[in-house]
Design a protein around this motif. Structure first.
Motif, short mmCIF file in Angstrom:
data_model
loop_
_atom_site.label_atom_id
_atom_site.label_comp_id
_atom_site.label_asym_id
_atom_site.label_seq_id
_atom_site.Cartn_x
_atom_site.Cartn_y
_atom_site.Cartn_z
N CYS A 174 137.31 -58.68 -21.19
CA CYS A 174 136.99 -58.57 -19.63
C CYS A 174 135.58 -58.58 -19.32
O CYS A 174 134.68 -59.18 -18.66
CB CYS A 174 137.94 -57.86 -19.07
SG CYS A 174 137.69 -57.76 -17.28
N VAL B 205 141.55 -53.77 -15.26
CA VAL B 205 142.29 -53.92 -16.15
C VAL B 205 143.66 -52.91 -16.27
O VAL B 205 144.71 -53.40 -16.68
CB VAL B 205 141.50 -53.70 -17.65
CG1 VAL B 205 142.51 -53.75 -18.94
CG2 VAL B 205 140.77 -54.84 -18.03
N ASP C 161 146.80 -57.79 -18.00
CA ASP C 161 146.18 -56.98 -19.18
C ASP C 161 147.04 -55.69 -19.24
O ASP C 161 147.29 -55.21 -20.45
CB ASP C 161 144.68 -56.65 -18.92
CG ASP C 161 143.97 -57.72 -19.26
OD1 ASP C 161 144.29 -58.83 -20.21
OD2 ASP C 161 142.66 -58.22 -18.53
#
Length: 209
Positions: free
Chosen positions: A128, A177, A191
């Motif tokens: 990310c 995330v 995620d």
């Protein structure tokens, strides 16, 4: 190249294991292809006009109100039929996306088994950050290109951008995330769900460089 430069050997091996894991999904790939082809047919029928649409428009524009009524009713029937096909298209698209997410979970299991479930979570966060750093590096390259210059090493620039990312920005990505949610038509699971699924495998990994 930014992945090779920005990940550890263990993390990069896990990412490659994920991608190679898709090769073990022959049946799923074929079924997904069939569903996508059917969805494309639905989309064409729902959204594309053909010569019958043009003819109905011409016939509905006649002076006789009775003919106008008949052909406008016909156009209404076509609209209703296309709405029904639109529902089938949406259902097929949702099924296709669901299958795609399950295939991603399956490929994630290969990554977890190679790199380890704990390392999977670390890699997800790192990817990310590297993605955001790559976007920043590309903006740098576009800006310098206007002065007839380009970075000597784009991969190194991405890694530098990631390493110098402010702490508050990094925390925002970590929060994203952790709190991400999967939507109905997402082709990849979020995620947080992927990390949870990998943790459920409890794999120690086989590569520990």
């Amino acid at each position: 190249m930014p992945l090779a430069a920005g990940l550890t050997v263990r993390q990069l091996a896990g990412v490659l294991a994920h991608e190679f894991g898709h090769f073990a999904q022959g049946a799923g790939m074929r079924m997904s292809y069939i569903i996508r082809r059917v969805n494309m047919w639905f989309a064409r029928v729902v959204y594309e006009r053909d010569h019958w649409d043009d003819r109905l428009d011409e016939w509905a524009a006649q002076d006789d109100w009775r003919l106008q009524l008949v052909f406008n009713l016909a156009k209404g029937g076509v609209w209703v039929g296309r709405r029904f096909l639109w529902c089938l298209m949406q259902a097929g698209h949702a099924i296709s996306c669901f299958m795609s997410r399950q295939m991603e979970f399956d490929a994630d299991s290969y990554e977890a088994k190679v790199a380890g479930s704990a390392e999977f979570a670390v890699t997800a966060g790192k990817l990310c950050l590297l993605n955001a750093a790559r976007n920043a590096a590309m903006k740098d390259a576009i800006r310098t290109f206007q002065h007839h210059e380009l970075p000597e090493d784009l991969a190194s620039l991405v890694v530098w951008r990631e390493s110098t990312m402010p702490a508050d920005i990094r925390q925002e990505f970590e929060k994203h995330v952790a709190e991400s949610k999967t939507k109905w038509f997402d082709t990849h699971p979020c995620d947080s769900e992927r990390i949870k699924a990998a943790a459920g495998i409890g794999a120690p990994g086989v590569l520990h460089l």
